[in-house]
Design a protein around this motif. Structure first.
Motif, mmCIF file in Angstrom:
data_model
loop_
_atom_site.group_PDB
_atom_site.id
_atom_site.type_symbol
_atom_site.label_atom_id
_atom_site.label_comp_id
_atom_site.label_asym_id
_atom_site.label_seq_id
_atom_site.Cartn_x
_atom_site.Cartn_y
_atom_site.Cartn_z
ATOM 1 N N VAL A 1 1.034 4.159 -3.042
ATOM 2 C CA VAL A 1 0.843 5.599 -2.809
ATOM 3 C C VAL A 1 2.046 6.380 -3.340
ATOM 4 C CG1 VAL A 1 0.635 7.378 -1.036
ATOM 5 C CG2 VAL A 1 -0.695 5.260 -0.849
ATOM 6 N N GLU B 1 0.838 -1.206 0.000
ATOM 7 C CA GLU B 1 0.000 0.000 0.000
ATOM 8 C C GLU B 1 0.868 1.248 0.000
ATOM 9 O OE1 GLU B 1 -2.960 2.797 0.067
ATOM 10 O OE2 GLU B 1 -3.143 0.651 -0.379
ATOM 11 N N ARG B 2 1.882 1.245 0.851
ATOM 12 C CA ARG B 2 2.793 2.388 0.904
ATOM 13 C C ARG B 2 3.493 2.583 -0.443
ATOM 14 N NH1 ARG B 2 6.592 1.875 5.917
ATOM 15 N NH2 ARG B 2 4.499 1.817 6.874
ATOM 16 N N GLU C 1 1.901 6.874 -7.261
ATOM 17 C CA GLU C 1 0.644 7.347 -7.847
ATOM 18 C C GLU C 1 0.844 8.126 -9.131
ATOM 19 O OE1 GLU C 1 -1.359 9.439 -4.735
ATOM 20 O OE2 GLU C 1 -2.493 7.670 -4.077
#
Length: 334
Positions: free
Chosen positions: A15, A11-12, A18
């Protein structure tokens, strides 16, 4: 200290990346580099709407639970994904090495990068037919090789040569021992509406091919040299750590005056300083100079807030084990 699980790390990573995603989901990127971002058993690449999960665990079974976790979670986080392919590195099973479809039904067949289409054959071999770590090099080629004659040696599926065609190069010759690899390059030409000149796709051993060019006295403004880590044929040996200078010296007679050699060395255990030493040997006679280095994208190196590991060897002054140097050459007598 809190335990960080794999999906939290991914997830990190998502992000942080992006800005690399596009609205149409046509891009390619390294989504998660576990070696530098906290879980060395797992690496994830994205090719358009397909995620490729690499299981680097040894033995492979040690990574299977992590793979299952990724396959279950990733489509919920990136709902536009249409398929997930899993490639297992440490196995004798060729099918597992090349990839097994674990989610969805259809693999992506192309990606778009800097406005250029590149064809894919994601299960062709244990790699995925397009090396995403050379994205910045393809961008450099687009900006610098207009009106040039280009020879792409060890071309694999020809993405660097395709970028040269897109740049407006005068002529691009792609050479590789494997016809199947070069056929992917031809498909890239078709996707972009580029004409296919069969004579410019040459299936031949590197050592024999270079000798043919010498006999014909063919010269090129730019020669791209991106060999495998190790390859041996009846005509010569390529070893990125031991005889890379021999490979570079072999192409030097093919250079036009004020030519360019793009020298790529991705030997993991060869440090950046050691690579510079090899290049300085080439430069010792004064006819070759190091012009610049081309960095690898942060999706491969990790970001300040995602990176938790260190490279096996120090790549400095490069930023990654894929070390790209642009060399300038002069011909004697000029």
């Amino acid at each position: 200290m809190p335990v960080v699980n794999l999906t939290d790390r991914i997830e990190r990573a998502i992000v942080a990346r992006e800005n690399l995603f596009d609205e149409r989901h046509q891009a390619g990127l390294r989504l998660f580099n576990g070696f530098l971002e906290g879980e060395p058993k797992i690496v994830i690449d994205v090719y358009a709407t397909t995620a490729v999960v690499h299981n680097y665990a040894e033995p492979a079974k040690a990574g299977e639970a992590l793979v299952e976790q990724v396959v279950a979670w990733l489509p919920t986080r990136l709902p536009w994904l249409e398929s997930i392919l899993v490639k297992t590195r440490n196995t004798d099973d060729e099918t597992a090495q090349n990839g097994v479809l674990r989610y969805g039904e259809k693999l992506a067949s192309r990606v778009r990068e800097h406005g250029v289409w590149y064809a894919l054959d994601l299960t062709m071999n244990r790699d995925s037919s397009l090396y995403l770590d050379t994205r910045n090099l393809r961008e450099w080629i687009l900006a610098n090789l207009a009106d040039k004659t280009v020879l792409n040696t060890f071309a694999y599926t020809g993405s660097l040569g395709v970028a040269a065609v897109a740049a407006g190069a005068k002529r691009v010759v792609q050479t590789d021992r494997n016809r199947r690899f070069l056929n992917v390059g031809k498909t890239s030409h078709t996707l972009n509406g580029f004409p296919i000149n069969k004579a410019d796709f040459q299936t031949e051993d590197f050592w024999l091919q270079i000798n043919k060019f010498k006999r014909k006295e063919e010269l090129f403004d730019c020669v791209i040299v991106d060999p495998p880590m190790f390859a041996a044929t009846a005509h010569g040996v390529v070893d990125l750590a031991q005889n890379y200078t021999k490979v570079l010296n072999r192409v030097r007679p093919l250079m036009e005056h004020n030519g360019t050699i793009i020298a790529i060395n991705n030997a993991l255990f060869l440090s950046g300083a050691e690579y510079i030493e090899l290049l300085e040997k080439i430069c010792a006679d004064g006819y070759v100079t190091i012009d610049q280095f081309i960095d690898i994208g942060q999706d491969f190196t990790g970001y300040a807030d995602t990176r938790v590991g260190k490279a096996v060897t120090n790549p400095a002054p490069f930023n990654h084990s894929t070390k790209i140097a642009v060399l300038k050459t002069r011909r004697r007598g000029f």
